[in-house]
Design a protein around this motif. Structure first.
Motif, PDB file in Angstrom:
ATOM      1  N   HIS A  86       0.832  -1.200   0.000  1.00 23.49           N
ATOM      2  CA  HIS A  86       0.000   0.000   0.000  1.00 23.49           C
ATOM      3  C   HIS A  86       0.871   1.254   0.000  1.00 23.49           C
ATOM      4  O   HIS A  86       1.969   1.271   0.561  1.00 23.49           O
ATOM      5  CB  HIS A  86      -0.910   0.005   1.234  1.00 23.49           C
ATOM      6  N   PHE A  87       0.366   2.298  -0.634  1.00 23.06           N
ATOM      7  CA  PHE A  87       1.047   3.585  -0.593  1.00 23.06           C
ATOM      8  C   PHE A  87       1.114   4.100   0.843  1.00 23.06           C
ATOM      9  O   PHE A  87       0.278   3.771   1.687  1.00 23.06           O
ATOM     10  CB  PHE A  87       0.313   4.621  -1.445  1.00 23.06           C
ATOM     11  N   ALA A  88       2.121   4.939   1.098  1.00 28.84           N
ATOM     12  CA  ALA A  88       2.248   5.624   2.379  1.00 28.84           C
ATOM     13  C   ALA A  88       2.461   7.106   2.106  1.00 28.84           C
ATOM     14  O   ALA A  88       2.803   7.504   0.989  1.00 28.84           O
ATOM     15  CB  ALA A  88       3.421   5.060   3.179  1.00 28.84           C
ATOM     16  N   ASP A  89       2.259   7.934   3.128  1.00 32.97           N
ATOM     17  CA  ASP A  89       2.432   9.376   2.952  1.00 32.97           C
ATOM     18  C   ASP A  89       3.859   9.734   2.564  1.00 32.97           C
ATOM     19  O   ASP A  89       4.101  10.699   1.851  1.00 32.97           O
ATOM     20  CB  ASP A  89       2.046  10.117   4.238  1.00 32.97           C
ATOM     21  N   HIS A  90       4.817   8.949   3.041  1.00 30.48           N
ATOM     22  CA  HIS A  90       6.229   9.154   2.707  1.00 30.48           C
ATOM     23  C   HIS A  90       6.750   7.866   2.085  1.00 30.48           C
ATOM     24  O   HIS A  90       6.428   6.770   2.567  1.00 30.48           O
ATOM     25  CB  HIS A  90       7.031   9.498   3.969  1.00 30.48           C
ATOM     26  N   PRO A  91       7.548   7.947   1.017  1.00 28.82           N
ATOM     27  CA  PRO A  91       8.027   6.713   0.377  1.00 28.82           C
ATOM     28  C   PRO A  91       8.825   5.805   1.295  1.00 28.82           C
ATOM     29  O   PRO A  91       8.886   4.590   1.065  1.00 28.82           O
ATOM     30  CB  PRO A  91       8.883   7.229  -0.793  1.00 28.82           C
ATOM     31  N   ASP A  92       9.421   6.359   2.351  1.00 27.99           N
ATOM     32  CA  ASP A  92      10.165   5.526   3.298  1.00 27.99           C
ATOM     33  C   ASP A  92       9.254   4.770   4.260  1.00 27.99           C
ATOM     34  O   ASP A  92       9.729   3.905   5.003  1.00 27.99           O
ATOM     35  CB  ASP A  92      11.130   6.388   4.124  1.00 27.99           C
ATOM     36  N   ALA A  93       7.959   5.092   4.254  1.00 24.65           N
ATOM     37  CA  ALA A  93       7.052   4.535   5.257  1.00 24.65           C
ATOM     38  C   ALA A  93       6.263   3.320   4.766  1.00 24.65           C
ATOM     39  O   ALA A  93       5.417   2.804   5.495  1.00 24.65           O
ATOM     40  CB  ALA A  93       6.080   5.618   5.734  1.00 24.65           C
ATOM     41  N   ILE A  94       6.531   2.842   3.552  1.00 17.87           N
ATOM     42  CA  ILE A  94       5.809   1.652   3.096  1.00 17.87           C
ATOM     43  C   ILE A  94       6.180   0.454   3.969  1.00 17.87           C
ATOM     44  O   ILE A  94       7.254   0.407   4.566  1.00 17.87           O
ATOM     45  CB  ILE A  94       6.094   1.330   1.617  1.00 17.87           C
ATOM     46  N   VAL A  95       5.272  -0.516   4.028  1.00 22.84           N
ATOM     47  CA  VAL A  95       5.482  -1.700   4.860  1.00 22.84           C
ATOM     48  C   VAL A  95       5.629  -2.928   3.969  1.00 22.84           C
ATOM     49  O   VAL A  95       4.699  -3.303   3.249  1.00 22.84           O
ATOM     50  CB  VAL A  95       4.309  -1.903   5.838  1.00 22.84           C
ATOM     51  N   VAL A  96       6.813  -3.519   3.999  1.00 23.09           N
ATOM     52  CA  VAL A  96       7.052  -4.802   3.332  1.00 23.09           C
ATOM     53  C   VAL A  96       7.054  -5.862   4.429  1.00 23.09           C
ATOM     54  O   VAL A  96       8.027  -6.007   5.163  1.00 23.09           O
ATOM     55  CB  VAL A  96       8.386  -4.804   2.565  1.00 23.09           C
ATOM     56  N   ASP A  97       5.955  -6.578   4.555  1.00 19.41           N
ATOM     57  CA  ASP A  97       5.804  -7.515   5.663  1.00 19.41           C
ATOM     58  C   ASP A  97       6.352  -8.890   5.299  1.00 19.41           C
ATOM     59  O   ASP A  97       6.573  -9.209   4.125  1.00 19.41           O
ATOM     60  CB  ASP A  97       4.336  -7.615   6.076  1.00 19.41           C
TER      61      ASP A  97
END
Length: 240
Positions: free
Chosen positions: A25-36
């Protein structure tokens, strides 16, 4: 209206997957994406089922992409194909433009002055306005002007405008990978959500394969649609 891709599309596929907005999913900041960890497990299983014919193709820099996924066994391409690495191979990188530092500095300054997010990449830079959508028009105008004065091209996207060096795109890297083992033995299937993925879609279709768009974007050359990230993951889990 586009239908959902059948599970049979996964059979014998050479699979090319985007990351942001597609696998995560997109996040507000590109560093905040979650790769689970569940995603990593899914991708490793898909890699095995497809006999290695899996590649992640992203606008992110290759080192950023590889660091977030942590999957050395999976082929990857970053910077819209300007950098790539086949599974277990040595990264191949295009030479950065000589004026990249000047363009990057201008992007950083504009982002700071307008409370936007600057994302720096090996072959370009991006302005994200997801947290300030009202700045989209101004950000695009600034980026287009900056690109035209410095020999860059612009790439529009979901709440982002990017400047990048000409000469590479996701379609070119799909064609390049499809000329190499193990991809050459499969049928290309390109999956993505954004405008930059259309080049990959066109290449896959031209090579006799298929394209799947993720999300609601209307104008596309894809033949199939999945509603979002979760729907894509569910579909990929059907690979046997």
């Amino acid at each position: 209206m586009l239908g959902q891709p059948p599970a049979s599309l996964l059979d014998g596929a050479s699979m090319f997957l985007d990351l942001d907005g597609t696998l995560v999913h997109f996040a507000d900041h590109p560093d905040a994406i979650v790769v689970d960890e569940k995603l990593r497990t899914l991708l490793l299983r898909l890699h095995d089922v497809l006999d290695g014919r899996l590649a992640i193709i992203s606008g992110r820099g290759l080192d950023d992409l590889a660091g977030r996924l942590g999957l050395d066994a999976v082929a990857m391409a970053g910077s819209h194909g300007a950098e790539y690495c086949l599974a277990g191979g040595i990264p191949v990188r295009s030479t950065p433009p000589a004026n990249l530092d000047d363009v990057t500095a201008a992007i950083i300054a504009f982002a700071k002055d307008n409370a936007l997010v600057a994302e720096l990449k090996p072959a370009g830079a991006a302005l994200h306005f997801r947290t300030a959508p009202e700045m989209g028009q101004a950000a695009r105008a600034f980026a287009i002007d900056l690109a035209s004065r410095n020999g860059f091209i612009t790439q529009d996207g979901s709440m982002v405008i990017e400047l990048r060096a000409p000469g590479s795109d996701k379609g070119a890297i799909v064609r390049s990978f499809m000329a190499e083992p193990p991809f050459a033995s499969g049928r290309p299937v390109a999956v993505g959500d954004d405008l930059t993925d259309e080049d990959a879609f066109d290449a896959a279709i031209a090579l006799g394969g298929s394209a799947v768009i993720v999300g609601p974007r209307a104008a596309t050359s894809a033949q199939y649609r999945l509603d979002g990230v979760d729907a894509l993951r569910t579909w990929l889990e059907q690979a046997r």
